[in-house]
Write an enzyme that holds these catalytic residues in place. Sequence first.
Site, PDB file in Angstrom:
ATOM      1  N   GLU A 165       0.819  -1.210   0.000  1.00 49.12           N
ATOM      2  CA  GLU A 165       0.000   0.000   0.000  1.00 49.12           C
ATOM      3  C   GLU A 165       0.855   1.263   0.000  1.00 49.12           C
ATOM      4  O   GLU A 165       2.044   1.233   0.278  1.00 49.12           O
ATOM      5  CB  GLU A 165      -0.919   0.021   1.229  1.00 49.12           C
ATOM      6  CG  GLU A 165      -0.282  -0.408   2.538  1.00 49.12           C
ATOM      7  CD  GLU A 165       0.878   0.413   3.020  1.00 49.12           C
ATOM      8  OE1 GLU A 165       0.788   1.657   2.918  1.00 49.12           O
ATOM      9  OE2 GLU A 165       1.880  -0.159   3.483  1.00 49.12           O
ATOM     10  N   GLY A 307       6.695  -0.076   3.819  1.00 48.38           N
ATOM     11  CA  GLY A 307       5.410  -0.274   3.153  1.00 48.38           C
ATOM     12  C   GLY A 307       5.626  -0.520   1.674  1.00 48.38           C
ATOM     13  O   GLY A 307       6.611  -1.145   1.275  1.00 48.38           O
ATOM     14  N   GLU A 308       4.703  -0.037   0.858  1.00 51.70           N
ATOM     15  CA  GLU A 308       4.699  -0.141  -0.604  1.00 51.70           C
ATOM     16  C   GLU A 308       4.983  -1.554  -1.125  1.00 51.70           C
ATOM     17  O   GLU A 308       5.479  -1.737  -2.239  1.00 51.70           O
ATOM     18  CB  GLU A 308       5.661   0.873  -1.240  1.00 51.70           C
ATOM     19  CG  GLU A 308       7.126   0.706  -0.962  1.00 51.70           C
ATOM     20  CD  GLU A 308       7.983   1.873  -1.502  1.00 51.70           C
ATOM     21  OE1 GLU A 308       9.052   1.589  -2.074  1.00 51.70           O
ATOM     22  OE2 GLU A 308       7.579   3.037  -1.338  1.00 51.70           O
ATOM     23  N   GLY A 309       4.676  -2.569  -0.312  1.00 55.66           N
ATOM     24  CA  GLY A 309       4.833  -3.943  -0.751  1.00 55.66           C
ATOM     25  C   GLY A 309       6.262  -4.443  -0.752  1.00 55.66           C
ATOM     26  O   GLY A 309       6.540  -5.542  -1.250  1.00 55.66           O
TER      27      GLY A 309
END
Length: 343
Positions: A165, A307-309
Site C-alpha cells: 500500500e 510499506g509499498e509492498g
Amino acid sequence: MTTNAEKSPFADFEELLSLLPHGSEQAVETVRARDAQLTKPAGSLGELEKMVEHLARWQEKGEPTLNNPMVAIFAGNHGVTKQGVSAFPPEVTTQMVANFTNGGAAISQICALNELNLRVFELALELPTEDFTQAAAMDDKTCAATVAYGMEAIAGKPDLLCIGEMGIGNTTSAAAIYAALFGGTGTDWVGRGTGVDDEGLSRKVSAVDRGLALHAEHMKTPFDALARVGGREIAAMAGAIIAARHNKIPVIVDGFVATAAAAVVYAANPMALDHCLFAHQSAEAAHSDVLQKMGKKPLFDLGMRLGEGSGAALAASIVKTALHVHQNMATFEEAAVAGQMKN
C-alpha cells in the site's frame, strides 16, 4: 425477515468468507513425494520446502508455478491527516505513485530485479476519506464498493499475489482498525509510522482514541470497523485477499498496514487467511502483536517499515527461489547418488 432493501452492503463478502475453498492436500502430497527424491536430507531446506507446499495447496497443483507473480500496490488518501498524524503531507501519496510507475521507488527496483509484475491501483487520490475523528471514514456503500474494486486486482490471473500500500496517514487508520478488532487504545497500537516526533505520536494516539469513542456504537462487525476508521487502500487489499482465496491464488501480505486488511478478513473468519504468508515483521512495534493474535509467523525480520509492498516482494523472491530449487534439483536417481536405504 430481512428484505433485499435491508441487506447489508457487506453481506456478499461475509457469505464468501463463510464458503472458503480448503486447498488441495493431494497437491501437497505430490510435492512431498518429489521432495523426498531430491538430493538432500529430508527436511533440510526447512521453510523453503513448506513454501512450495503452500503454493501447491492453494494453487491446487502438484506442480505449482510462478509464471505470473504480481505485486499489487493500493494507494489511497486519508482525511485523518488533518489531525497532524503524519510527518509528510497528503500530496506525497500521489507523488510516490508516480515514483512507483517511473521506476524510482524501492519496490520498483525489487520487482525489476526479481521479475515480479508490479501493478499500482489508485483509489480516488483526489478524494480522501473523511477524517474519522469527525465522521465515518467511508459510508458502508463506498467501503463495500472499494472492497469489490480490490477483488478485481486479480483480473490478470497472477499465480502469486503480493499486496502492499501507499497512503499518507494510513498507519493511523491501521492502528484504529487493530484497536477496534482486538481491543485496547491508541497507545497499544500506534507507532511512529513515517517518523513523526513525540508530539506527532501523541496526536496519532489521540486521533485513534477519539475515533474509537466516536464510532464505538457502530462497529459491530469487522467490515463496520473498516468503514468507520479504515481507508480505501485497506478496503481494497481486503477484497484482493478474499478474491485470491476463491481463485486459487496464494497471497503474501506486506507489513503493518497491509496486515490491517488481513486482520479485517481474519476477524470475519479466522480460517480465511490460510492461503496467506506474512512477509516480515515490521519495525512498527504493534505489528508483532497483531501477528501473534492471529497466530501468524512472519518469514523474516529485517527492521523494515517502508510499506509499498517491499517486504512482500522480498518474500516473493524467496518463494521463487524455493520453487526453482524444488523444480530443478536432481533426484538421487538422476544424479546417481545413493539415497536412503529401502526395505
